[in-house]
Design a protein around this motif. Structure first.
Motif, PDB file in Angstrom:
ATOM      1  N   ALA A   1      39.587  40.064  35.151  1.00 54.35           N
ATOM      2  CA  ALA A   1      40.168  40.839  34.115  1.00 54.35           C
ATOM      3  C   ALA A   1      40.913  41.497  35.269  1.00 54.35           C
ATOM      4  O   ALA A   1      41.451  42.166  35.379  1.00 54.35           O
ATOM      5  CB  ALA A   1      39.292  40.977  33.568  1.00 54.35           C
ATOM      6  N   VAL A   2      39.605  42.127  36.358  1.00 53.99           N
ATOM      7  CA  VAL A   2      39.993  43.562  37.512  1.00 53.99           C
ATOM      8  C   VAL A   2      41.408  42.963  37.459  1.00 53.99           C
ATOM      9  O   VAL A   2      42.033  43.808  38.162  1.00 53.99           O
ATOM     10  CB  VAL A   2      39.060  43.620  38.903  1.00 53.99           C
ATOM     11  CG1 VAL A   2      37.651  43.817  37.269  1.00 53.99           C
ATOM     12  CG2 VAL A   2      39.073  41.648  39.643  1.00 53.99           C
ATOM     13  N   VAL A   3      42.195  41.518  37.997  1.00 50.20           N
ATOM     14  CA  VAL A   3      43.520  41.427  38.901  1.00 50.20           C
ATOM     15  C   VAL A   3      44.541  41.358  37.251  1.00 50.20           C
ATOM     16  O   VAL A   3      45.723  42.987  37.349  1.00 50.20           O
ATOM     17  CB  VAL A   3      43.142  40.659  39.562  1.00 50.20           C
ATOM     18  CG1 VAL A   3      44.971  40.395  40.010  1.00 50.20           C
ATOM     19  CG2 VAL A   3      42.263  40.642  40.668  1.00 50.20           C
ATOM     20  N   GLY A   4      43.542  41.503  36.195  1.00 49.97           N
ATOM     21  CA  GLY A   4      44.407  41.240  35.104  1.00 49.97           C
ATOM     22  C   GLY A   4      45.358  41.731  34.967  1.00 49.97           C
ATOM     23  O   GLY A   4      46.433  42.531  34.452  1.00 49.97           O
ATOM     24  N   LEU A   5      43.935  43.059  34.778  1.00 52.58           N
ATOM     25  CA  LEU A   5      43.595  44.966  34.100  1.00 52.58           C
ATOM     26  C   LEU A   5      45.156  45.727  35.083  1.00 52.58           C
ATOM     27  O   LEU A   5      45.818  46.357  34.545  1.00 52.58           O
ATOM     28  CB  LEU A   5      42.561  44.951  34.159  1.00 52.58           C
ATOM     29  CG  LEU A   5      42.057  44.741  32.599  1.00 52.58           C
ATOM     30  CD1 LEU A   5      40.982  44.833  32.415  1.00 52.58           C
ATOM     31  CD2 LEU A   5      42.673  45.512  31.233  1.00 52.58           C
ATOM     32  N   ALA A   6      44.873  45.374  36.478  1.00 50.73           N
ATOM     33  CA  ALA A   6      45.126  46.606  37.456  1.00 50.73           C
ATOM     34  C   ALA A   6      46.970  46.289  37.916  1.00 50.73           C
ATOM     35  O   ALA A   6      47.942  46.232  37.625  1.00 50.73           O
ATOM     36  CB  ALA A   6      44.558  45.305  39.247  1.00 50.73           C
ATOM     37  N   GLY A   7      47.582  44.639  37.287  1.00 55.06           N
ATOM     38  CA  GLY A   7      48.590  43.830  37.732  1.00 55.06           C
ATOM     39  C   GLY A   7      49.859  44.495  36.506  1.00 55.06           C
ATOM     40  O   GLY A   7      49.835  45.150  36.353  1.00 55.06           O
TER      41      GLY A   7
ATOM     42  N   ALA B   1      50.888  37.739  39.059  1.00 51.88           N
ATOM     43  CA  ALA B   1      49.330  37.762  39.889  1.00 51.88           C
ATOM     44  C   ALA B   1      48.734  38.198  38.178  1.00 51.88           C
ATOM     45  O   ALA B   1      47.167  37.496  38.809  1.00 51.88           O
ATOM     46  CB  ALA B   1      49.034  39.043  40.643  1.00 51.88           C
ATOM     47  N   GLN B   2      49.154  38.637  37.424  1.00 52.16           N
ATOM     48  CA  GLN B   2      48.394  38.553  35.960  1.00 52.16           C
ATOM     49  C   GLN B   2      48.146  37.379  35.393  1.00 52.16           C
ATOM     50  O   GLN B   2      47.372  37.089  34.541  1.00 52.16           O
ATOM     51  CB  GLN B   2      49.311  39.648  35.607  1.00 52.16           C
ATOM     52  CG  GLN B   2      48.490  40.044  34.142  1.00 52.16           C
ATOM     53  CD  GLN B   2      49.232  41.136  32.898  1.00 52.16           C
ATOM     54  OE1 GLN B   2      48.494  41.129  31.762  1.00 52.16           O
ATOM     55  NE2 GLN B   2      50.514  40.845  33.324  1.00 52.16           N
TER      56      GLN B   2
END
Length: 203
Positions: free
Chosen positions: A10-16, A48-49
Motif C-alpha cells: 500500500a505504501v507504493v500504491g498510495l505514493a504513486g 507501479a500502482q
C-alpha cells in the motif's frame, strides 16, 4: 526460523496515486504542461500502482487489490488517451473524455462506500477523490471553469493519500502510530442480543 518480514504494498500504491494525482492538478490549475503527467501516468501512477495492487491480492486485502490495480489502469489508460490524441490515434473528444471520467466516478463511488468503513483518513481521501471526479465531469460538460476548482480540491486528495502512506511508513519506522488515521466514518451495526447469546454459547 523466524518468518521473513514482508513490506506493505500500500505504501507504493498510495505514493504513486498521490504523486501522479498531485502533478496532474499542477497541470489543471495551469502551472505546468502535460508532458510529465503522461510519463508519470505510465510509470508511477500506472505501472507501479498496478503492481502494488496485484501485490495486495497476496495479503487478502480486496479493497487495496481493487483500488490500486484499478487506478493504476486508470493512469495508464489516461496517459495512452493523451498520447493517442497527440498523434491522432483513436482521438477522444472532450465529451468522450467526460464520459470516461463519469464511468470512473461511478466506480469511485463504490469504493468510497467501502472507504467509510476503514478509517477516517481513507474516507476523507475518497470523499475528496469522488468530489474531484464530479467536478471534472461537470467541467467536461459545460462548466470548464470547474477544472481549476477540481485541481485544488484534488491536491488535497493527493495530500491525504500521502498522509496515509506516511502513517504506514512511520508506524513501521518508529514502532508506534505517529500519524493516526482516525476511526471509520461508518461503523458496523451492533450485533443483535440473540446473536451475541448464541455466539457466547457456541464459544
Amino acid at each position: 526460523m523466524a518468518e521473513q518480514k514482508v513490506g506493505n504494498p500500500a505504501v507504493v500504491g498510495l505514493a504513486g496515486f498521490g504523486l501522479t494525482t498531485m502533478v496532474l492538478q499542477f497541470h489543471n490549475v495551469g502551472w505546468m504542461g502535460i508532458g510529465p503527467v503522461v510519463w508519470l501516468g505510465l510509470i508511477f501512477g500506472g505501472f507501479a500502482q498496478m503492481v502494488a495492487g496485484l501485490q495486495e491480492m497476496k495479503t487478502g486485502n480486496n479493497f487495496g487489490y481493487c483500488a490500486f490495480t484499478a487506478y493504476g489502469c486508470f493512469w495508464i489508460a489516461l496517459a495512452l488517451l493523451l498520447i493517442g490524441n497527440h498523434y491522432n490515434l483513436y482521438v477522444s473528444s472532450k465529451s468522450d473524455i467526460g464520459w470516461f471520467l463519469i464511468a470512473w466516478t461511478l466506480f469511485t463511488a463504490i469504493l468510497w462506500v467501502g472507504a467509510l468503513r476503514i478509517s477516517g483518513a481513507l474516507a476523507l481521501t475518497f470523499t475528496l477523490l469522488l468530489g474531484g471526479f464530479v467536478l471534472l465531469d461537470l467541467a467536461h460538460f459545460g462548466f470548464p471553469e470547474l477544472t481549476v476548482v477540481a485541481g485544488y480540491e484534488l491536491m488535497l486528495c493527493a495530500a491525504m493519500a500521502w498522509y496515509i502512506m506516511a502513517h504506514l511508513i512511520f508506524a513501521d519506522v518508529f514502532g508506534r502510530d505517529v500519524l493516526p488515521v482516525g476511526k471509520p466514518w461508518l461503523r458496523a451495526p451492533a450485533a443483535p442480543v440473540a446473536t451475541l447469546k448464541v455466539a457466547g454459547a457456541t464459544a
